[in-house]
Design an enzyme around this catalytic site. Sequence first.
Site, PDB file in Angstrom:
ATOM      1  N   GLU A  88       0.876  -1.163   0.000  1.00 30.22           N
ATOM      2  CA  GLU A  88       0.000   0.000   0.000  1.00 30.22           C
ATOM      3  C   GLU A  88       0.924   1.226   0.000  1.00 30.22           C
ATOM      4  OE1 GLU A  88      -2.744   0.330   3.281  1.00 30.22           O
ATOM      5  OE2 GLU A  88      -3.618   2.130   2.412  1.00 30.22           O
ATOM      6  N   ARG A 113       4.923 -12.890   9.733  1.00 35.31           N
ATOM      7  CA  ARG A 113       5.569 -11.628   9.394  1.00 35.31           C
ATOM      8  C   ARG A 113       6.867 -11.511  10.166  1.00 35.31           C
ATOM      9  NH1 ARG A 113       1.899  -7.667   8.885  1.00 35.31           N
ATOM     10  NH2 ARG A 113       3.247  -5.904   9.247  1.00 35.31           N
ATOM     11  N   LYS A 169       4.195   0.560   9.683  1.00 36.82           N
ATOM     12  CA  LYS A 169       4.330   1.869   9.017  1.00 36.82           C
ATOM     13  C   LYS A 169       3.649   2.965   9.822  1.00 36.82           C
ATOM     14  CE  LYS A 169       3.130   0.103   5.000  1.00 36.82           C
ATOM     15  NZ  LYS A 169       2.596   0.005   3.650  1.00 36.82           N
TER      16      LYS A 169
HETATM   17  P1  ATP Z   1       2.576  -2.198   7.917  1.00 39.41           P
HETATM   18  O1  ATP Z   1       2.014  -2.849   9.126  1.00 39.41           O
HETATM   19  O2  ATP Z   1       4.035  -1.927   8.012  1.00 39.41           O
HETATM   20  O3  ATP Z   1       1.796  -1.032   7.460  1.00 39.41           O
HETATM   21  P2  ATP Z   1       1.337  -3.650   5.850  1.00 39.41           P
HETATM   22  O4  ATP Z   1       1.149  -5.104   5.814  1.00 39.41           O
HETATM   23  O5  ATP Z   1       0.131  -2.821   6.091  1.00 39.41           O
HETATM   24  O6  ATP Z   1       2.514  -3.326   6.832  1.00 39.41           O
HETATM   25  P3  ATP Z   1       1.609  -3.358   3.050  1.00 39.41           P
HETATM   26  O7  ATP Z   1       2.150  -2.238   2.268  1.00 39.41           O
HETATM   27  O8  ATP Z   1       0.160  -3.633   2.966  1.00 39.41           O
HETATM   28  O9  ATP Z   1       2.018  -3.117   4.558  1.00 39.41           O
HETATM   29  O10 ATP Z   1       2.445  -4.673   2.788  1.00 39.41           O
HETATM   30  C1  ATP Z   1       2.802  -5.166   1.541  1.00 39.41           C
HETATM   31  C2  ATP Z   1       3.197  -6.600   1.663  1.00 39.41           C
HETATM   32  O11 ATP Z   1       4.289  -6.725   2.558  1.00 39.41           O
HETATM   33  C3  ATP Z   1       2.068  -7.430   2.218  1.00 39.41           C
HETATM   34  O12 ATP Z   1       1.968  -8.596   1.436  1.00 39.41           O
HETATM   35  C4  ATP Z   1       2.489  -7.728   3.627  1.00 39.41           C
HETATM   36  O13 ATP Z   1       2.028  -8.973   4.030  1.00 39.41           O
HETATM   37  C5  ATP Z   1       4.006  -7.688   3.536  1.00 39.41           C
HETATM   38  N1  ATP Z   1       4.575  -7.288   4.815  1.00 39.41           N
HETATM   39  C6  ATP Z   1       4.399  -6.128   5.478  1.00 39.41           C
HETATM   40  N2  ATP Z   1       5.037  -6.140   6.658  1.00 39.41           N
HETATM   41  C7  ATP Z   1       5.655  -7.334   6.750  1.00 39.41           C
HETATM   42  C8  ATP Z   1       6.482  -7.975   7.732  1.00 39.41           C
HETATM   43  N3  ATP Z   1       6.806  -7.376   8.858  1.00 39.41           N
HETATM   44  N4  ATP Z   1       6.934  -9.223   7.467  1.00 39.41           N
HETATM   45  C9  ATP Z   1       6.626  -9.844   6.320  1.00 39.41           C
HETATM   46  N5  ATP Z   1       5.855  -9.317   5.361  1.00 39.41           N
HETATM   47  C10 ATP Z   1       5.359  -8.082   5.565  1.00 39.41           C
HETATM   48 MG    MG Z   2      -1.531  -2.882   4.698  1.00 41.79          MG
END
Ligand code: ATP
Ligand code: MG
Length: 565
Positions: A36, A262, A272
């Site tokens: 995102e 994760r 984030k």
């Molecule tokens: P955040 O909690 O940092 O906002 P998010 O999952 O909302 O993380 P996205 O931009 O939606 O962030 O993530 C893109 C991809 O990265 C998704 O497929 C998510 O599962 C993966 N991802 C994000 N954070 C992690 C993590 N800590 N470990 C493994 N994969 C991750």
């Molecule tokens: Mg997300």
Amino acid sequence: MSTEIEKKNNNFIYKIINEDFKKNKNLLLHTRFPPEPNGYLHIGHAKSIHLNFELANLYNGYCNLRFDDTNPTKENIKYINSIQKDIKWLGYKWHKKICYSSEYFPKLYEYAKELIKKGLAYVDELTKQEIREYRGTLKTIGKNSPYRNRSIEDNLKLFKKMKKGQFNEGEACLRAKINMNSSFIVMRDPVLYRIIFSTHHQTENKWCIYPTYDFAHCLSDSIEGITHSFCTLEFQDNKNLYNWILKNTSVKHYPKQYEFSRLNLEYSILSKRKITVLIEKKIVDGWDDPRILTISGLKRKGYTASSIREFCRRIGITKQNNLVEFSMLEYCIRKELNQKAIRTMAILEPIKIFLYNIDDSYKEKLIVPNHPNNPNLGTHEVIFTNTIYIEREDFKEKYDKKYKRLKIGAEIRLRYAYIIKAEKIEKDKNGNIINIICFCDINSLGKKPINKKNPAVIHWIAVKNSFPAQFKLYNQLFKIKNPEKEKNFLSFLNSDSLIRKSGFIEKKIAQNIIKKMNNNSVCLSFQFERIGYFCLDEFDSKKNKLVFNRTVHLRDSWNFKKIKN
Ligand code: ATP
Ligand code: MG
């Protein structure tokens, strides 16, 4: 990057894919990385990038980059650009052109209408708060909305009204009609569309209704022909909805969702939302601050793309949530820098030495190796004169029997040069040491002392051969191992997370760096002997003052007790 061994190992993902290939020899593996655009990428994203792109490489498939851009209030074009830059820097290439969930808004709208027509979705006018209350909890069942049994015609009309902007934000939403008693809360009539009056970075003001993550994600996967859709464990329950939406719409392709744990890393925050708090409160200097584990922060700290890929390979993919040791990340970069970083001397906190038995005009050129075991890395010239800097902590004024470095009456060896003996100190009127007066054994170059124990070796730089530099020493940003778990994570900040020092580096090295500055392709990482691995901070450095970031200690000395609170 990929090896056949990985294909055969026990990792559950390879097992699944290998089984799929057994069932369908012509399978074309197609994965995607769906960020995102609401922040920069961090080391957790690197885990997901590594998984998706490496699988595509290994099985000769494809990996899409898809911006999951369904919430215009939080997203920004600057994040779209930084994400692309970081993925390329990590060494990966996405399939064809970049995809956006927003490209599919017209199609998603049609799929939503299809659900309404099947009696599987309805326009709800409960408030957000009411929807939450009606949903129930893990212990209590949910309650149907009074708007749940509207006619298909009414729902189609109202949905159109939503699209036309005739409702205010929060006044109506589209919900799937599934089961308010489901044991999966996510299946209790989840919201599929909400109203947001905000300009979108791609579709501008064309839409004022936006699909939710759950609705957009599975359908985007299907539209793109994704075969394996990997997400993190917290989406395990959402898989029911993922499959429900695909089953109840007229999609032609059925991707499958698989979950993995994760990445959580000691002493670090990877959400984030929380990183944004650190930036907004100016606790760190921006998304590329080396104290946060964004890709750009790690890069600025001196991490290489290959060390990050190696870290991802080592941690692997599992279904168990755990906290990865920070030393694992440091191990990967240290191992790489140990092999390729040029060795040089730097003085972080200088104190001056005067060698009284050497002439003022004496200047000796010493040729020193750039690497102790790799002659291919060459040599460089070091100048020796009678006035040199050493590290303040390599001298102790008060006699201490146990102290093994320079003290009055004791000898030490200057790295690559002579043995010196401290005889007295000169102080200014405030009592600060200005000079340590030493005797230099001019016969000791390259020789072991006879009948004496080997003296300790310290690093030094001749004043005439010194170039001013600043050093930024980074420590963990948090004092506790798992700040992500803490609601008030800001109360666990380490006040010594950045320590600045002003000192010197060798002039020849500095001149070389200045020549290469602003050339992204060269690696400006060094081992400052006895101190650690450092890299040039390209943003803060100027031609007359170089700034270095400490990448990692020489050894795995990570121990929080060493940090002063
Ligand atoms: P955040 O909690 O940092 O906002 P998010 O999952 O909302 O993380 P996205 O931009 O939606 O962030 O993530 C893109 C991809 O990265 C998704 O497929 C998510 O599962 C993966 N991802 C994000 N954070 C992690 C993590 N800590 N470990 C493994 N994969 C991750
Ligand atoms: Mg997300």
